[in-house]
Design a protein around this motif. Structure first.
Motif, short mmCIF file in Angstrom:
data_model
loop_
_atom_site.label_atom_id
_atom_site.label_comp_id
_atom_site.label_asym_id
_atom_site.label_seq_id
_atom_site.Cartn_x
_atom_site.Cartn_y
_atom_site.Cartn_z
N THR A 119 0.82 -1.22 0.00
CA THR A 119 0.00 0.00 0.00
C THR A 119 0.85 1.26 0.00
N LEU A 123 0.79 5.02 -3.69
CA LEU A 123 0.38 6.39 -3.45
C LEU A 123 0.81 7.25 -4.62
N ASP A 134 -4.91 8.36 -2.93
CA ASP A 134 -4.66 7.19 -2.07
C ASP A 134 -5.73 6.12 -2.30
N ASN A 137 -5.56 3.04 0.71
CA ASN A 137 -5.33 3.40 2.11
C ASN A 137 -3.86 3.31 2.51
N LEU A 139 -1.90 5.90 2.89
CA LEU A 139 -1.57 6.99 3.81
C LEU A 139 -1.70 6.57 5.26
#
Length: 443
Positions: A119, A123, A134, A137, A139
């Motif tokens: 993840t 980004l 994002d 998720n 961030l």
């Protein structure tokens, strides 16, 4: 998290995005540099992800190269700097455990994010509108400093075995804790590393070992059984006992991890040598008066060489690692060495790495740096001429002295250099007198 200030090195990638945007395409910064920037770490090269196809990218820039045509990757060269531009895509199954069987371009950013490994690597920075995009998720995981696979961890690691090593490296280098589900996915798919070439494994391990906290990554590889598939020899160090008075830290594995942790921006040779320096101990352990590992450095050097060849490390790097492992115990005798022996020890090309290895060895055990400090001060007190003086005589000089040619020339000249390094002879006259006496003994 607010949109970060971009470093100057992102300027060329941002200009590429501007050109794509002016042509009505969507493009964003993506990848490791974005991750590191958001984590507050030094960012590497900035890559670009776009909905433009490689052919459309090529039409907008004068210098482009299709470096990954099957995967939609184009290099855009601007003023000598190359920017990797990847077309948004979806991927099919990975039958070879490394590469997707088919790639389809997509106009949906979510599709591109869904096929990425972690993840924090999914980004996107929109440099036009100054926002962070994002889709998965990432961030939240940046904030928590967590490494989490995108989607189903089992799928991610069953697709590409290299992600096992990449996960360990990112955990260590970026200071990320691997979430339970992701670690479980790594362990379940540990055999997927068998599909990765030795050379690619060697490249990833080099990045891990030369970065911060390599012990963290190695512990993860051990827990997930990946280490068993790439360097099973290291597992023999786990719970291997050592004499407590020399090694209060415990077993050889613990010692090795502490030694690695003490390194600061090591060369690849030093990093691998530290990992392998005691790998000969399992084959040499004896327990009579106390635990001993006689000749473990020499035995370890051979094992280290075999592993390096398996990892397809270069011949030069393999030779360097092997030599460091072989000589790492020689510091035990330095304070008793003749000046000539000590100077020859110091003047080796690998000595600074050897000295650093000795320090790491000590910091990983009882912390006694007396020998390291003594050697460091001695080494720094000598200039190059003292370590490698100009020879006082040559083979031609021996011939002029009436000494017939032969294999004894090497013996005589080596003994002469020893006398010179020991300070027993200092000029041509003394050298000739020394040689004549030496020849009389030999003849």
């Amino acid at each position: 998290m607010t949109y970060p200030e971009l470093p100057p090195k992102a300027a060329t990638a941002v200009s590429v995005i501007a050109t794509l945007s002016d042509a009505n395409f969507t493009a964003h910064l993506v990848g490791g540099a974005v991750r590191d920037l958001l984590l507050g770490l030094p960012a590497g090269d900035f890559d670009v992800a776009t909905n433009a196809t490689p052919e459309q990218v090529a039409e907008l820039f004068s210098k482009t190269y299709f470096v990954g045509a099957a995967f939609g990757v184009t290099l855009v060269n601007i003023d000598g700097e190359s920017i990797e531009v990847a077309t948004w895509r979806t991927e099919s199954s990975y039958k070879d455990g490394r590469h997707p069987d088919n790639v389809s371009y997509s106009d949906n950013l979510d599709d591109d994010a869904a096929r990425r490994d972690f993840t924090v690597n999914a980004l996107y920075l929109d440099s036009i509108n100054k926002i962070i995009i994002d889709p998965v998720n990432g961030l939240a995981d940046i904030e928590l400093k967590v490494l989490r696979a995108v989607g189903n961890p089992d799928h991610r690691f069953s697709e590409d075995g290299l992600r096992l090593l990449r996960g360990a490296r990112l955990s260590a280098v970026c200071g990320l804790t691997v979430c339970k589900e992701t670690e479980a996915g790594m362990k379940k798919n540990c055999k997927m590393i068998d599909a990765v070439s030795g050379e690619r494994i060697g490249i990833e391990l080099t990045k891990l070992l030369t970065g911060p906290k390599p012990n963290t990554g190695l512990e993860l590889l051990k827990r997930t059984d990946v280490l068993e598939h790439i360097i099973p020899e290291l597992l023999q160090l786990v719970d291997l006992p050592q004499p407590a008075n020399f090694h209060p830290e415990g077993c050889v594995w613990t010692h090795t991890m502490l030694a690695l942790e003490s390194l600061n921006e090591p060369t690849p040779a030093l990093a691998f040598a530290t990992l392998f320096h005691d790998i000969g101990k399992p084959d040499t352990i004896t327990e009579k008066d106390r635990i001993r590992f006689n000749c473990h450095a020499e035995v370890g050097a051979k094992i280290a060489s075999d592993i390096c060849q398996r990892l397809k490390l270069s011949n030069a790097l393999t030779a360097r690692i092997t030599e460091l492992v072989k000589q790492h115990q020689d510091f035990l005798n330095t304070m008793k060495m003749r000046p000539s022996t000590l100077k020859r020890f110091f003047r080796q090309d690998c000595f600074t790495e050897l000295l650093a290895l000795h320090k790491a060895d000590r910091l990983g055990s009882n912390g006694d740096l007396e020998v390291w400090q003594w050697c460091k001060q001695k080494y720094e007190s000598f200039n190059e001429d003292q370590l490698q003086p100009v020879p006082l005589l040559t083979g031609n000089d021996l011939l002029e002295l009436g000494i017939p040619q032969g294999a004894h020339y090497k013996i005589i000249l080596e003994e002469l250099e020893s006398a010179q390094l020991d300070g027993k002879v200092s000029d041509n006259k003394e050298a000739k007198e020394f040689v004549i006496k030496k020849w009389k003994k030999l003849s």
